[in-house]
Scaffold this active site. Structure first.
Site, short mmCIF file in Angstrom:
data_model
loop_
_atom_site.label_atom_id
_atom_site.label_comp_id
_atom_site.label_asym_id
_atom_site.label_seq_id
_atom_site.Cartn_x
_atom_site.Cartn_y
_atom_site.Cartn_z
N HIS A 214 0.69 -1.08 -0.05
CA HIS A 214 0.08 0.00 -0.18
C HIS A 214 0.99 1.14 -0.13
O HIS A 214 0.96 1.82 1.21
CB HIS A 214 -0.89 -0.10 1.40
CG HIS A 214 -1.89 -0.95 1.09
ND1 HIS A 214 -2.09 -2.55 1.68
CD2 HIS A 214 -3.12 -0.93 0.53
CE1 HIS A 214 -3.10 -2.77 1.55
NE2 HIS A 214 -3.79 -2.26 0.44
N SER A 216 2.74 4.48 -2.92
CA SER A 216 2.23 5.31 -4.01
C SER A 216 2.49 4.80 -5.40
O SER A 216 1.70 4.95 -6.32
CB SER A 216 3.24 6.45 -4.15
OG SER A 216 4.53 6.18 -4.34
#
Length: 485
Positions: A214, A216
């Site tokens: 999780h 960018s």
């Protein structure tokens, strides 16, 4: 001074100091706390954080975990405890980080120092700005390759990992700027490019890049997948520019400030966010509030009428909240009913919004539908994040969440269960709605990838009935720290 991962909380009925509203900071409010002001506000202002607003009270701020600090000990503050389990001092900023060897320079710092020119160029080449220094041939070559990749951004084989390397870790900013320009949204909505760039940079920074999954890059991958779905014939001829803008923004921010653990973990550790959102869509509400905070902080829509801006925030929240996997059956049943009754009318704004919700849900969990070389990398990353959470739960003698125990689960087990009970039903219905080459390609990859994971399972797998039962139970209580959240 001992530092933990929360701040003192401030009652909602207490006025917010102006110096707080004028800076980036993280303040959490609670009606049960009476302490504020013991820490020096100037100290709090020096750290990273962000402001997000409660729709029911424009002066209320919610917290974001990244850069979130609670000062205690010397100021005599003890965390508020809910339930019987002791407060866990887990710092989400370093939860998934790897320890550096003594005396070594962090790899991230080396990368930034080594490729700083590439970082600058990656934010300039979209504007067509000339390179002032012709000596950085390698950096120019990287940017040239990234630009070539963007010309094929609509391909389902798009390699987001390579693109992230070519842009020196700026894949989310670079990709989103390109797509906003590609759809003509900057000119159409008269967006200030400085504000747009600042918003995207802050969003990218507030993803925890220490998270194996999780982070960018996951947000960039979901945004690229969303672009592929927006190009599908049914959507391309029906969606408005506002729909497209909302769809892209939702994809960009759908996991903003994700801590790398799932909702059950937050609940069982009595995290204040779980109490704040009453154990309901905790992470999704947090992602939405954080996104709204950045929209207001950067004043991205400040030139629009107030009612239009608020309406976009509400619709953005509706899209992000749809990614809550605990509501998967609810959305899937509604989608299936519409398809059975053939009553989806994309001329209807509410129906278009529902289709956008389904598109975002597909984009969020599309990893098993990617080519094997990409899908396998995502599978390894998300399972690493799961197992790390399981190790933390064991360390603190908590019940280990489903799919998070590395001793009883393998990557193949987790992926086969996820594909069977979550991915296949969703993408089968999406193919009914949009029966295109892309849909058939995704289902084809899904079938091949599932077969590949099956081939990796040991021949002597023990009790297959017991494994199937566990996978079915896991699909009903799948962690929100999974690929879909």
């Amino acid at each position: 001074m001992e530092v933990c991962y929360q701040l003192p909380v401030l009652p909602l009925d207490r006025p917010v100091p102006k110096h707080v509203l004028s800076r980036r900071g993280a303040i959490s409010f609670s009606s049960s706390s009476s302490l504020f002001g013991a820490p020096d506000p100037r100290q709090l202002a020096q750290r990273r954080g962000a402001i997000s607003y409660d729709s029911s009270d424009q002066t209320a701020l919610y917290i974001r975990m990244l850069g979130d600090v609670r000062v205690r000990s010397q100021v005599g503050f003890e965390p508020e405890r809910r339930g019987s389990h002791p407060y866990l001092g887990v710092d989400f900023r370093t939860l998934h980080s790897r320890a550096e060897s003594a005396g070594s320079i962090p790899a991230r710092r080396i990368r930034r120092l080594f490729s700083f020119q590439r970082h600058l160029l990656s934010s300039r080449f979209l504007r067509g700005a000339p390179h002032l220094n012709p000596l950085h041939i390698l950096d120019e070559d990287y940017c040239g390759q990234a630009k070539c990749m963007l010309e094929k951004v609509g391909s389902w084989n798009f390699d987001i990992f390579l693109f992230d390397r070519l842009t020196n870790g700026n894949s989310l900013v670079t990709l989103t700027l390109y797509l906003l320009s590609h759809y003509g949204l900057i000119e159409l909505f008269q967006l200030d490019m400085v504000k747009v760039h600042r918003f995207l940079v802050l969003v990218q920074e507030d993803y925890h890049n220490h998270n194996p999954y999780h982070n960018s890059v996951h947000a960039a991958d979901v945004t690229q997948a969303m672009h592929c779905y927006l190009k599908e014939p049914k959507l391309a001829k029906s969606l408005t520019s506002c729909d497209i803008l909302l769809g892209l923004l939702a994809a960009v921010t759908h996991d903003l400030d994700h801590p790398g653990v799932n909702q059950p973990f937050l609940i069982k550790t009595n995290h204040y966010l779980a109490a704040l959102y009453r154990n309901t869509s905790v992470l999704e509400n947090h992602h939405w509030r954080s996104a709204v905070g950045l929209l207001r902080e950067t004043e991205l829509f400040s030139h629009l009428p107030a009612e239009d801006s608020l309406n976009m925030e509400r619709q953005l929240g509706s899209l992000i909240l749809a990614t809550d996997i605990s509501r998967q059956n609810e959305y899937l049943s509604k989608f299936r009913t519409h398809l059975d009754q053939e009553d989806l009318c994309l001329g209807n704004a509410s129906h278009r919004h529902f289709v956008l919700q389904m598109a975002l849900k597909c984009a969020d969990i599309c990893n098993p539908c990617r080519p094997w070389e990409l899908s396998k990398q995502w599978s390894e990353k998300v399972t690493e994040e799961f197992f790390h959470q399981g190790d933390i739960e064991k360390k603190h003698k908590l019940e280990v969440s489903p799919l998070c125990d590395s001793e009883t689960n393998s990557i193949a087990d987790v992926q086969i269960g996820f594909m069977t009970y979550v991915v296949e039903p969703l993408f089968a219905e999406w193919a009914r709605f949009s029966d295109t080459r892309l849909s058939q390609t995704m289902l084809g990859h899904l079938c091949l990838n599932k077969a590949s994971w099956n081939a990796m399972q040991p021949e002597a797998s023990g009790s297959s009935e017991e494994l199937e039962s566990e996978q079915e139970a896991s699909s009903r209580a799948l962690p929100q720290g999974s690929p879909q959240s």
